[in-house]
Design an enzyme around this catalytic site. Sequence first.
Site, PDB file in Angstrom:
ATOM      1  CE  LYS A  25      30.366  53.793  47.253  1.00 28.39           C
ATOM      2  NZ  LYS A  25      29.658  52.651  46.729  1.00 28.39           N
ATOM      3  CE  LYS A  82      37.608  51.897  47.841  1.00 26.25           C
ATOM      4  NZ  LYS A  82      36.268  51.405  48.166  1.00 26.25           N
ATOM      5  CE  LYS A  85      33.778  48.594  39.931  1.00 25.49           C
ATOM      6  NZ  LYS A  85      32.634  47.908  40.455  1.00 25.49           N
TER       7      LYS A  85
HETATM    8  P1  TYM Z   1      32.546  46.952  44.741  1.00 24.46           P
HETATM    9  O1  TYM Z   1      31.749  46.801  43.503  1.00 24.46           O
HETATM   10  O2  TYM Z   1      32.979  48.310  45.136  1.00 24.46           O
HETATM   11  O3  TYM Z   1      33.838  46.049  44.680  1.00 24.46           O
HETATM   12  C1  TYM Z   1      33.759  44.670  44.365  1.00 24.46           C
HETATM   13  C2  TYM Z   1      34.805  43.906  45.151  1.00 24.46           C
HETATM   14  O4  TYM Z   1      36.099  44.452  44.891  1.00 24.46           O
HETATM   15  C3  TYM Z   1      36.729  44.806  46.114  1.00 24.46           C
HETATM   16  N1  TYM Z   1      37.524  46.024  45.908  1.00 24.46           N
HETATM   17  C4  TYM Z   1      38.796  46.132  46.257  1.00 24.46           C
HETATM   18  N2  TYM Z   1      39.659  45.263  46.812  1.00 24.46           N
HETATM   19  C5  TYM Z   1      40.918  45.678  47.016  1.00 24.46           C
HETATM   20  N3  TYM Z   1      41.362  46.917  46.701  1.00 24.46           N
HETATM   21  C6  TYM Z   1      40.534  47.826  46.146  1.00 24.46           C
HETATM   22  N4  TYM Z   1      40.989  49.028  45.812  1.00 24.46           N
HETATM   23  C7  TYM Z   1      39.182  47.444  45.898  1.00 24.46           C
HETATM   24  N5  TYM Z   1      38.118  48.081  45.358  1.00 24.46           N
HETATM   25  C8  TYM Z   1      37.104  47.192  45.384  1.00 24.46           C
HETATM   26  C9  TYM Z   1      35.604  45.048  47.088  1.00 24.46           C
HETATM   27  O5  TYM Z   1      36.021  44.899  48.434  1.00 24.46           O
HETATM   28  C10 TYM Z   1      34.599  44.000  46.670  1.00 24.46           C
HETATM   29  O6  TYM Z   1      34.922  42.764  47.258  1.00 24.46           O
HETATM   30  N6  TYM Z   1      29.130  46.595  48.358  1.00 24.46           N
HETATM   31  C11 TYM Z   1      29.984  45.838  47.490  1.00 24.46           C
HETATM   32  C12 TYM Z   1      29.241  44.871  46.590  1.00 24.46           C
HETATM   33  C13 TYM Z   1      28.306  43.936  47.291  1.00 24.46           C
HETATM   34  C14 TYM Z   1      28.655  42.783  48.040  1.00 24.46           C
HETATM   35  C15 TYM Z   1      27.432  42.219  48.449  1.00 24.46           C
HETATM   36  C16 TYM Z   1      29.871  42.225  48.403  1.00 24.46           C
HETATM   37  C17 TYM Z   1      26.945  44.008  47.267  1.00 24.46           C
HETATM   38  N7  TYM Z   1      26.413  42.969  47.964  1.00 24.46           N
HETATM   39  C18 TYM Z   1      27.396  41.048  49.241  1.00 24.46           C
HETATM   40  C19 TYM Z   1      29.827  41.060  49.193  1.00 24.46           C
HETATM   41  C20 TYM Z   1      28.605  40.495  49.597  1.00 24.46           C
HETATM   42  C21 TYM Z   1      30.742  46.795  46.588  1.00 24.46           C
HETATM   43  O7  TYM Z   1      30.350  47.928  46.378  1.00 24.46           O
HETATM   44  O8  TYM Z   1      31.797  46.260  45.969  1.00 24.46           O
END
Ligand code: TYM
Length: 337
Positions: A115, A198, A201
Site C-alpha cells: 500500500k 488480487k 477496490k
Molecule cells: P478489506 O476491507 O480490504 O476487505 C474486507 C474483507 O474482504 C476480504 N477480501 C477478499 N477476500 C478474497 N478475495 C479478495 N480479493 C478479497 N479482497 C478482500 C478481506 O480478506 C477481508 O476479510 N484490514 C481489513 C479490515 C479489518 C479487519 C479487522 C478484518 C479491520 N479490522 C479485524 C478482520 C478483523 C481490510 O482491509 O479488509
Amino acid sequence: MAFPQNRILSGIQPTGNLHLGNYLGAIKNWVAMQNDYECLFCIVDLHAITVWPDLGDIAQSSREVAAGMIASGIDVNQSTVFIQSHVPAHAQLAWVFNCVARLGWLNRMTQFKDKAGKNKEKASSGLMVYPNLMAADILTYKASHVPTGEDQKQHLELARDIAQKFNVDTGKDVFPLPEPVIQGPGTRVMSLRDGQRKMSKSDISDMTRINMTDSSDVIADKIRRAKTDPDALPGSKDDLAGRPEANNLINIYAALSDRSVEDVIMEFSGQGFGALKPKLAELAVSVLGPIASRMSELLADPAELDRLLARGAEKATSLAEPVLAEAYEAIGFSPRA
Ligand code: TYM
C-alpha cells in the site's frame, strides 16, 4: 477469567465498492457462521483514513457496506453490525498496542509495503500501525475467531503476537489468542484481468472486479471479457497450476455455487472457457442480482440504516468498555475515582 469460545469479530473498510472478493472471502462466510457464533461485524472507518486524503464520502460508504452485509443475509437482530469510530475503545486499545507491537514486526507486513508503494516516507504513520488497530478491533471483544480472506492472514498472526506479548508483559491473562478462519475456495479471489493480482477496490480498472452493485449486464460483460488462456479446462486440480486465470474462474464458480473445486472441475473438464463463462455469468447474476436489489432498497432509507448502526454501536460499546478497563488495570494505570 474464561474467554468467550464462540465470538467472531471481523471487519470491512468503507472505501469504494464492495466487490466479489469481499463477498466470497468474507461476507458469505459470515452469513454461514452467524447461527453458530456470537458475531460482531465492524465497518472500519478509522482504517479507511490511513490513506488520507483520498477519502471519498466515508459516511455514505459506511452505509453501503452495512447495506451490503444486511442484503447478503447478516441479521442485525442476531449479529452486531457497527461503525468502528462509534466505539472509542478501538482507538484507545490501538494506542496501547502501538506501544506493545515492535517496529520490526510492523516492518515485515507485506500489505504495508504494497500500500505504501515506492515512496514509504510519504505514507501516513497510521498506515504503518494499521495492524495494531486491527488487533484492537479483535481483542477489545476477546474474539475467539476471525473469518477473513487470505490477504489478512499476516495481520491476524500479528494480532496473536500482540495479545501474547501484552499478557506476558503485564503478567495478566487479559487477551485470548484469536483463531483466523480462512476457508473455502473464495478466500483469494483474483482480478478478472490478471490472475496473479488480487481483486481489489483500489484497482484503477473497474473491469478487474465484479462490484456487488453491478447490473446483470455489467456482470455478464465483465465475465465474458475476463482474461483466459487458450487451453481446455483440465481434469484435475493439479493441472490448474500455472493457469491462474482458469484457477480463479473455477474457484469463483465453486465458491458461488457452494460446490467443491473438484466437483466444478469434473463438470467442465475438457471443455473450453466458452462453456464455463456463460454458466459462470448466469450463476453470478443469480447470486448477486437479488443482493444488489436489496442493497438499493436499504440505501433508500439512510436514517433507518443509521439507526441500526447506532444500536449496533451501543451493544458493541457495552462489550468493549469492560475489556479496555481490564487492559488499563493490567497495565497499572491509575484507576478513575
Ligand atoms: P478489506 O476491507 O480490504 O476487505 C474486507 C474483507 O474482504 C476480504 N477480501 C477478499 N477476500 C478474497 N478475495 C479478495 N480479493 C478479497 N479482497 C478482500 C478481506 O480478506 C477481508 O476479510 N484490514 C481489513 C479490515 C479489518 C479487519 C479487522 C478484518 C479491520 N479490522 C479485524 C478482520 C478483523 C481490510 O482491509 O479488509
